[in-house]
Design an enzyme around this catalytic site. Structure first.
Site, PDB file in Angstrom:
ATOM      1  N   HIS A 327       0.847  -1.210   0.000  1.00 47.34           N
ATOM      2  CA  HIS A 327       0.000   0.000   0.000  1.00 47.34           C
ATOM      3  C   HIS A 327       0.877   1.253   0.000  1.00 47.34           C
ATOM      4  CE1 HIS A 327       1.190  -0.650   4.150  1.00 47.34           C
ATOM      5  NE2 HIS A 327       1.043   0.644   4.327  1.00 47.34           N
ATOM      6  N   ASP A 329       1.093   4.926   2.100  1.00 44.85           N
ATOM      7  CA  ASP A 329       0.550   5.542   3.312  1.00 44.85           C
ATOM      8  C   ASP A 329      -0.138   6.856   2.970  1.00 44.85           C
ATOM      9  OD1 ASP A 329       1.557   3.519   4.869  1.00 44.85           O
ATOM     10  OD2 ASP A 329       3.412   4.601   5.355  1.00 44.85           O
ATOM     11  N   HIS A 379       4.860  -0.089  -0.162  1.00 43.18           N
ATOM     12  CA  HIS A 379       5.497  -0.998   0.806  1.00 43.18           C
ATOM     13  C   HIS A 379       4.491  -1.949   1.440  1.00 43.18           C
ATOM     14  CE1 HIS A 379       3.966   2.414   3.109  1.00 43.18           C
ATOM     15  NE2 HIS A 379       3.883   1.590   4.146  1.00 43.18           N
ATOM     16  N   ARG A 389       4.980  -8.902  17.045  1.00 43.94           N
ATOM     17  CA  ARG A 389       5.764  -7.742  16.611  1.00 43.94           C
ATOM     18  C   ARG A 389       4.958  -6.472  16.859  1.00 43.94           C
ATOM     19  NH1 ARG A 389       6.294  -5.392  10.725  1.00 43.94           N
ATOM     20  NH2 ARG A 389       7.988  -3.884  11.012  1.00 43.94           N
TER      21      ARG A 389
HETATM   22  O1  LIG Z   1       4.883  -3.620   9.135  1.00 44.22           O
HETATM   23  C1  LIG Z   1       5.439  -2.595   8.767  1.00 44.22           C
HETATM   24  O2  LIG Z   1       6.606  -2.288   9.091  1.00 44.22           O
HETATM   25  C2  LIG Z   1       4.688  -1.643   7.865  1.00 44.22           C
HETATM   26  C3  LIG Z   1       3.558  -0.968   8.557  1.00 44.22           C
HETATM   27  C4  LIG Z   1       2.847  -0.049   7.631  1.00 44.22           C
HETATM   28  O3  LIG Z   1       3.184   0.072   6.505  1.00 44.22           O
HETATM   29  C5  LIG Z   1       1.709   0.773   8.075  1.00 44.22           C
HETATM   30  O4  LIG Z   1       1.236   0.582   9.196  1.00 44.22           O
HETATM   31  O5  LIG Z   1       1.255   1.606   7.287  1.00 44.22           O
HETATM   32 FE   LIG Z   2       2.339   1.738   5.559  1.00 42.40          FE
END
Ligand SMILES: O=C(O)CCC(=O)C(=O)O
Ligand SMILES: [Fe+2]
Length: 399
Positions: A327, A329, A379, A389
């Protein structure tokens, strides 16, 4: 030197001055008595020797709340009934704060010197000449119940009656006062919320110890325009997880999300928004004060004002949400901070940038990455295969 800890002014002074008669050392009058409130921080290691070197009856170091004008002395006061020692406590009750015309000049140290003032708090050094007055003030205070304010106000009234002057000095930088007004015990870790109120104390505990070296970290190899940021301490990371788990109201990772204005999240995560833990204001302060200079250093001309579209903590688990599909952001710049340790607390995970074909993985807790949002850095969150995590994500916009 004898060091005493006491829960109240009265108790402290009584213990210091009316000690166990069997203890010979206590029957002598001490050359100096120093009263220090727990909110006073004498950060100058020579503070006490500077004060001891003076020979005033009563002298207090100027101590001011950080970034505020609130200090440990009153420039002027109303309500003293002159020369009626018996009414000292009633006096203390009537005492009204008045600001003197030179108050700001003194607090900001535009003028430095030793100033005669009606009343001081925080920390004060008293000479043996006012020993009896101190004793009278202590006797005036009912067993254990008088707090610091009434204690010091009653002492000021007694000193005034005895003709002794109270002074404050700003000739040196002595330290500052802690501000606990915003301390909210309903949080699991209330100190984490006081970045604005007590910056020196907050930075020492919660800012990454290598924060100031952010300029030395260049572009990441093979990960264009992504920067590693020594953002927050390992303790911050741990306490942030605990604060979220303490609330425990993780979203279910569905598209429908009534925490959002539109009620719809196109790329949902299992998360807790900063509004839910009351951390939004503190976070905005962090962004403006600490992340702003980092972003401006790496992305020339970019100034963070503290505006974000969303700030949240994500939780990935193999049995719940374990990954996040590719996606963009909804941000200009995204900060993604590791809150626990990949390879130890969990297996797998990491942020994969598809176009740049690079992965940020196993960053130590407190380390963040800054990456452009919306267009160039498509990403995904890679699958967490074991353990849990946690990451902190902030979608930042300049305006
Ligand atoms: O898991 C990750 O490091 C990415 C998280 C991410 O892209 C988001 O929360 O928008
Ligand atoms: Fe993200």
């Amino acid at each position: 030197m004898r060091l005493l800890e006491a829960a109240s002014f009265g108790e402290g002074v009584r213990t210091a001055l009316q000690p166990n008669p069997n203890d010979a050392a206590w029957t002598t009058i001490l050359p100096r008595t120093v009263l220090i409130h727990s909110h006073a921080r004498l950060t100058n290691s020579s503070a006490l020797s500077h004060l001891m070197a003076t020979d005033y009856d009563v002298i207090a170091p100027l101590l001011v709340r950080q970034n505020k004008y609130w200090s440990n002395f009153w420039g002027s006061a109303s309500g003293f009934a002159p020369a009626v020692a018996a009414q000292a406590l009633a006096d203390a009750d009537r005492l009204g704060y008045m600001r003197s015309p030179d108050y700001y000049e003194i607090v900001e140290r535009h003028q430095t010197g030793v100033w005669t003032v009606p009343v001081v708090f925080g920390a004060v050094v008293l000479s043996e000449r006012v020993h009896d007055t101190l004793k009278e003030a202590a006797q005036d205070l009912a067993e254990g119940e008088a707090g610091w304010f009434y204690g010091m106000a009653a002492l000021a009234a007694h000193l005034r009656h005895a003709g002794s002057l109270v002074r404050v000095t700003n000739e040196h930088r002595f330290g500052h006062m802690i501000n606990t007004d915003a301390y909210d015990a309903s949080h699991l870790h209330p100190d984490m919320y006081l970045a604005q109120d007590n910056p020196a104390e907050w930075e020492a505990v919660y800012l990454h110890e290598e924060y100031n070296q952010f300029r030395e970290l260049g572009d990441m190899e093979d990960c264009t325009d992504v920067y590693r940021v020594p953002a927050l301490s390992a303790r911050f990371a741990r306490e942030m997880i605990e604060e979220c788990e303490n609330l425990g109201e993780w979203s279910n990772g569905q598209h429908t999300d009534n925490r959002l204005k539109g009620g719809y999240e196109p790329v949902p995560t299992q998360d807790i928004h900063f509004e839910q833990i009351g951390f939004k204001d503190t976070w905005q302060h962090f962004l403006r004060t600490y992340l702003g200079p980092v972003a401006n250093h790496h992305y020339m001309g970019y100034h963070i004002q503290g505006r974000t579209t969303l700030d949240f903590v994500v939780r990935y688990r193999p049995d719940k949400q374990s990954f996040l599909r590719p996606h963009h952001d909804a941000s200009t710049v995204t900060l993604n901070v590791a809150l626990n340790q990949g390879g130890v607390d969990y297996q797998g995970g990491g942020t994969h940038f598809l176009r740049q074909n690079c992965t940020i993985k196993d960053a130590p807790p407190g380390w963040g990455t800054l990456s452009p949002g919306r267009l160039t850095h498509y990403h995904e969150g890679l699958k967490t295969t074991a353990g849990t995590r946690y990451i902190l994500v902030s979608f930042i916009d300049q305006v």
